[in-house]
Design a protein around this motif. Structure first.
Motif, short mmCIF file in Angstrom:
data_model
loop_
_atom_site.label_atom_id
_atom_site.label_comp_id
_atom_site.label_asym_id
_atom_site.label_seq_id
_atom_site.Cartn_x
_atom_site.Cartn_y
_atom_site.Cartn_z
N VAL A 321 0.97 -1.15 0.01
CA VAL A 321 0.05 0.04 -0.04
C VAL A 321 0.92 1.33 0.04
O VAL A 321 0.36 2.37 -0.36
N GLU A 322 2.15 1.17 0.32
CA GLU A 322 2.85 2.33 0.36
C GLU A 322 3.37 2.90 -1.15
O GLU A 322 4.18 2.32 -1.66
N VAL A 323 2.35 3.48 -1.61
CA VAL A 323 2.33 3.80 -3.33
C VAL A 323 3.60 4.42 -3.39
O VAL A 323 3.96 4.84 -4.74
N ASN A 324 4.10 5.08 -2.44
CA ASN A 324 5.29 6.06 -2.75
C ASN A 324 6.62 5.35 -2.98
O ASN A 324 7.69 5.95 -3.58
N PHE A 325 6.64 4.25 -3.12
CA PHE A 325 7.77 3.03 -3.30
C PHE A 325 7.46 1.96 -4.27
O PHE A 325 8.67 1.74 -5.04
N PHE A 326 6.27 1.54 -4.52
CA PHE A 326 6.13 0.64 -5.63
C PHE A 326 4.96 0.79 -6.28
O PHE A 326 3.84 1.56 -5.80
N LYS A 327 5.16 0.44 -7.56
CA LYS A 327 3.76 0.42 -8.60
C LYS A 327 3.79 -0.83 -9.41
O LYS A 327 4.53 -1.52 -9.37
N PRO A 328 2.54 -0.94 -9.79
CA PRO A 328 2.38 -2.58 -10.49
C PRO A 328 3.22 -2.26 -11.74
O PRO A 328 3.38 -1.44 -12.27
N HIS A 352 18.36 4.56 3.07
CA HIS A 352 17.57 3.39 3.06
C HIS A 352 16.83 3.31 4.44
O HIS A 352 16.95 3.89 5.28
N SER A 353 15.64 2.78 3.85
CA SER A 353 14.76 2.66 5.26
C SER A 353 13.90 1.12 4.87
O SER A 353 14.07 0.62 3.92
N LEU A 354 12.93 0.94 5.86
CA LEU A 354 12.30 -0.44 5.72
C LEU A 354 10.86 -0.11 5.93
O LEU A 354 10.22 0.75 6.88
N VAL A 355 10.06 -0.60 4.95
CA VAL A 355 8.66 -0.65 5.16
C VAL A 355 8.15 -1.88 5.81
O VAL A 355 8.36 -2.98 5.36
N GLU A 356 7.62 -1.42 6.72
CA GLU A 356 6.92 -2.74 7.62
C GLU A 356 5.60 -3.14 6.85
O GLU A 356 4.55 -2.36 6.79
N LEU A 357 5.61 -4.61 6.76
CA LEU A 357 4.18 -5.25 6.52
C LEU A 357 3.63 -6.09 7.54
O LEU A 357 4.63 -7.48 7.58
N LYS A 358 2.92 -5.88 8.52
CA LYS A 358 2.31 -6.84 9.16
C LYS A 358 1.60 -7.99 9.02
O LYS A 358 0.75 -7.86 7.94
N PHE A 432 9.68 -6.71 6.21
CA PHE A 432 10.23 -5.55 6.32
C PHE A 432 11.13 -5.34 4.74
O PHE A 432 11.92 -6.00 4.43
N LEU A 433 10.34 -4.48 3.78
CA LEU A 433 11.08 -4.12 2.58
C LEU A 433 11.92 -3.08 2.57
O LEU A 433 11.50 -1.98 3.06
N LYS A 434 13.08 -3.23 2.15
CA LYS A 434 14.09 -2.14 2.03
C LYS A 434 13.50 -1.23 0.77
O LYS A 434 13.40 -1.58 -0.39
N VAL A 435 13.72 0.15 1.00
CA VAL A 435 13.31 1.19 -0.10
C VAL A 435 14.17 2.20 0.02
O VAL A 435 14.98 2.20 0.79
N GLN A 436 14.37 2.91 -0.92
CA GLN A 436 15.13 4.05 -1.10
C GLN A 436 14.60 5.39 -1.17
O GLN A 436 13.59 5.64 -1.69
N ASN A 437 14.74 6.03 -0.02
CA ASN A 437 14.20 7.23 0.23
C ASN A 437 14.92 8.53 -0.50
O ASN A 437 16.11 8.42 -0.80
N SER A 438 14.04 9.75 -0.77
CA SER A 438 14.93 10.78 -1.39
C SER A 438 15.58 11.39 -0.09
O SER A 438 15.25 11.21 1.19
N PRO A 439 16.84 12.18 -0.18
CA PRO A 439 17.33 12.84 0.74
C PRO A 439 16.57 13.79 1.76
O PRO A 439 16.98 13.79 3.01
N ASN A 440 15.46 14.23 1.58
CA ASN A 440 14.65 15.03 2.22
C ASN A 440 13.45 14.22 2.91
O ASN A 440 12.63 14.75 3.56
#
Length: 819
Positions: A321-328, A352-358, A432-440
């Motif tokens: 659901v974290e649409v800011n990181f993944f798309k179909p 780098h950060s982690l998106v949590e999927l419970k 926990f999916l690793k994602v790439q954040n923008s610097p801000n």
């Protein structure tokens, strides 16, 4: 007398195959064994009947005479005869008088599944006892490797097993020992063998899924590094198989039927197929699925929803659901999976950060631990430990955490994943999916602050340990220098690379008797380890520049691993001997294929181009240090048995720290592949992009960058021809004259614009290699405003002083080191 009869029969059979009429009916009885050598068959498929465009067209070699369902050994081609496979098929056979009818069936074993051949391909059983398949252009495609084993003939058994036998009727080689994706009734699968599924229903090449026997179980897995298992079984009894802990045997059910086979499908299912009502299907074979042996729920298959996608009950696929990181990957086909909006870069690990999927499960959790297949398994850890382990390892793309099922629910088990396939919206786990954040962007998983006293204490302990280690290392280096071993390689990669003695390598290479090639720094020899694995041993000669090359290559290649980089297995540093041990690449270097008449097909060239691009993108962006190869050329691109391309020869490479973007060094590389900024500007990873552009153009045009055989001096340099043809808008003239390349000349010409983009004289206008990969995948468009004068270099500003640049007059092989 018997020998003369056999020779006459072989000659008659060969004449029949060459001159048989192009009808679907075959007016000659076939036999189920061949005896006597040499014998030759030519792929001359008959014309298929018109009732089905899916019919296979055959050049039979071995076939029983009995009417009904039979095994056939020979060539089978698609309707248009564009792809042919040598293999064993289940076919419907009928004879009327002297006429034999063969209706299309199922290919259950293939010798050349990854390399289809053309019409006029040949199969020959030679005097040396080797059964060899060659394409119509003479290219060696496959052989039984039975040279010198006294093979006198071969036979197709009534179980569908192709057997080569010697003069005493002893089995020398059999197809049952080399399965593809099917098991026939009575066929065994043992440790060391595996079934490998096809890519798709229309592509028989080796795909992602495999089945093997391992640690007392038979198991299915999806290819990754390490493999990810999704099913294991040690059950001994089934209607369709038996298993004793070491051997998996396919069983016929009912016992009297041969019209059955087990197949590992391209989707990971292990299905049993049987012929559906033979009497009512005389115009074609209809195979029906009678069982799925794995009996897994849909969501437990690794690619049911593609990569990164979540499979819910009912098989519905959705992106996180974290649409800011993944798309179909495709809005219309959600089961194709999801893609990252921003790829993970090791050069920006601070973001780098982690998106949590419970309440999310993963199919391989537990299997990899049971089968000891993964080094990324952590037991008895807190959830924070699992998160930190993934964030501190750039190769980790996700972490799967399950709490322990005991009284201590604050600890659990953790699995780190290098590749992420389908997830499951069930269970008590957390992903926990690793994602790439923008610097801000805010960090989703912030580092926790430690108490001040703990920080001071840890710092003091760290300083003491560092001083102790440095003192010990300094003493050890001093001792080794006194002993004459000028390189201390022990602390480089402990436990990863194998250190060989020189005597061991002499035995492995049969005293360096099988030379594969020679370069400026030494020679490369073929060797065989005790377990039968072939290797390539590079023996470096000299001290000065060789010392630097040796150390660079061990440090660079030994610390990284990627499917498109040649794997360094070990090294030898003993007295004056310096040797590097690599995986063996059976198809050699790319340069031998570029200029070959009727060489690689367009499809294989696309694969090679993509592989090179992915390997360079990994070096430039996904390693802890940015690695600039500095000698990309066809001689340093090696091809394995499936024509997968891998980058080799890192002796001239340079490592750059994350916070730096350039390197200062002497000119290095091979004339013709050296970027123009070497003389007037800073050096970045874009020099590799330029060299890639040259190699790409060579692959598309089927000629060398510098071709001194050209009669016109203006045509010697490929870039000169490229510039001229671009101005004349005649780029199609440059497409390789290979027949298959000419069929795709529009696509080839379109890819030339990508080469031009990589060859821009201004390095800042060249794409990064990750952008090249996206362009090859159709995710981005190629820049259109391109300068085809590829030597136009921007003037150097006052602040950019030219650095040391020594142009060598040595030959390309000397500049680049041994192959």
């Amino acid at each position: 007398m018997m020998k003369e009869h056999r020779q006459c029969f072989s000659i008659f059979f060969f004449i029949y195959l060459v001159f048989c009429s192009s009808q679907f009916a075959i007016s000659q009885r076939l036999v189920n064994f061949i005896s006597g050598v040499p014998t030759l068959w030519i792929n001359r498929p008959s014309i298929g009947s018109n009732f089905s465009r899916r019919i296979l067209n055959y050049t039979p070699i071995l076939l029983e005479r009995n009417t009904g369902l039979q095994f056939l050994y020979g060539f089978s081609c698609n309707f248009y005869h564009t792809e042919c496979f040598l293999g064993i098929s289940l076919v419907l056979y009928n004879s009327t008088g002297e006429t034999i009818y063969i209706e299309g069936g199922r290919l259950v074993w293939s010798a050349n599944r990854d390399h289809p051949v053309q019409v006029n391909a040949t199969l020959q059983l030679g005097q040396d006892g080797n059964l060899v398949l060659a394409d119509s252009d003479g290219t060696l495609v496959w052989s039984t490797n039975t040279t010198g084993k006294s093979v006198s003939g071969f036979n197709l058994t009534d179980m569908g097993n192709l057997v080569l036998f010697d003069t005493t009727n002893r089995t020398v080689w059999q197809s049952f020992d080399h399965p593809t994706d099917c098991l026939l009734p009575g066929q065994n699968l043992v440790s060391g063998q595996k079934l490998t599924a096809s890519v798709s229903a229309d592509n028989s090449s080796q795909g992602l899924f495999s089945l093997t026997v391992l640690n007392g179980s038979w198991a299915t897995y999806i290819s990754s590094d390490p493999p990810q298992y999704y099913s294991t079984s040690d059950y001994p009894d089934s209607l369709y198989y038996s298993f004793d802990g070491q051997t998996l045997t396919a069983l016929p059910y009912p016992p009297t039927s041969i019209a059955q086979y087990i197949q590992l499908g391209y989707d990971g299912h292990l299905r049993v197929y049987q012929l559906d009502n033979l009497e009512n299907n005389m115009l074609g074979l209809n195979w029906k699925e009678v069982g799925d042996i794995l009996t897994l729920s849909d969501c437990r298959y690794p690619m049911v929803c593609g990569r990164y996608s979540i499979c819910a009950n009912g098989g519905q696929c959705t992106c996180p659901v974290e649409v800011n990181f993944f798309k179909p990957f495709s809005e219309r086909n959600p089961d194709l999976g999801c893609t990252e909006l921003t790829p993970i870069s090791c050069d920006s690990s601070q973001y780098h950060s982690l998106v949590e999927l419970k309440d999310t499960a993963y199919f391989s959790f537990g299997f990899n631990y049971e089968l000891n297949s993964s080094v990324f398994w952590l037991e008895g850890k807190k959830i924070e430990d699992c998160q930190r382990a993934c964030l501190s390892n750039c190769s980790c793309k996700a972490a799967v955490y399950y709490p322990s099922f005991n009284l201590n629910l604050l600890r659990g088990d953790c699995l780190l994943l290098n590749e992420v396939f389908s997830l499951m919206d069930v269970g008590v786990g957390t992903v926990f999916l690793k994602v790439q954040n923008s610097p801000n962007a805010p960090v989703i998983f912030p580092r926790q602050k430690m108490p001040f006293k703990v920080i001071i204490g840890c710092t003091l302990i760290g300083i003491i340990l560092i001083l102790s280690v440095c003192s010990a290392l300094s003493k050890k280096r001093s001792e080794k220098r006194k002993a004459g071993d000028f390189l201390d390689l022990e602390p480089i990669l402990p436990g990863i690379l194998t250190r060989f003695s020189y005597n061991e390598l002499k035995i492995i290479t049969q005293d360096f008797s099988r030379k594969l090639g020679k370069g400026g720094f030494g020679s490369v020899y073929e060797g065989t380890l005790s377990n039968g694995t072939k290797i390539a041993v590079k023996h470096l000669d000299g001290v000065g520049q060789v010392k630097e090359s040796f150390l660079t290559e061990v440090k660079t290649v030994g610390g990284i691993h990627h499917i498109n980089l040649v794997k360094l297995i070990g090294f030898c540093a003993e007295k004056s001997h310096r040797l590097l041990i690599y995986e063996y690449m059976v198809n050699g270097s790319l340069d031998r294929w570029i200029t070959q008449e009727n060489g690689l097909t367009w499809h294989k060239r696309q694969m090679v181009i993509s592989d090179i691009a992915k390997g360079l993108a990994y070096l430039h962006e996904d390693c802890s240090h940015k690695i600039i190869h500095l000698d990309i050329k066809p001689q340093n691109i090696l091809l394995d048995q499936n024509f997968n391309a891998k980058i080799s020869d890192f002796g001239l490479s340079k490592l750059i720290e994350k916070d730096k973007s350039k390197v200062v060094t002497r000119m290095r590389g091979t004339p013709g592949y050296i970027a123009p900024e070497w003389l007037s500007s800073i050096i970045t990873e874009k020099v590799d992009v330029y060299a890639f552009g040259i190699v790409l153009l060579e692959i598309l045009c089927g000629r060398k960058n510098l071709d001194w055989s050209q009669t016109d001096e203006e045509d010697v340099h490929l870039l000169t021809v490229f510039t001229r043809k671009a101005e004349q808008e005649h780029l199609t003239d440059m497409v390789d004259r290979n027949e298959d390349m000419q069929l795709h000349r529009e696509a080839v010409t379109e890819m030339m614009s990508l080469a031009a983009w990589c060859l821009q004289g201004d390095f800042s206008k060249r794409p990064s290699m990750s952008l090249v990969v996206k362009a090859l995948e159709g995710l981005v468009t190629v820049e259109t405003n391109l300068d085809y004068n590829f030597r136009n270099v921007p003037k150097v500003g006052a602040g950019n002083q030219p650095r040391e640049a020594a142009i060598s007059s040595k030959l390309p092989s000397v500049l680049s080191g041994p192959r």
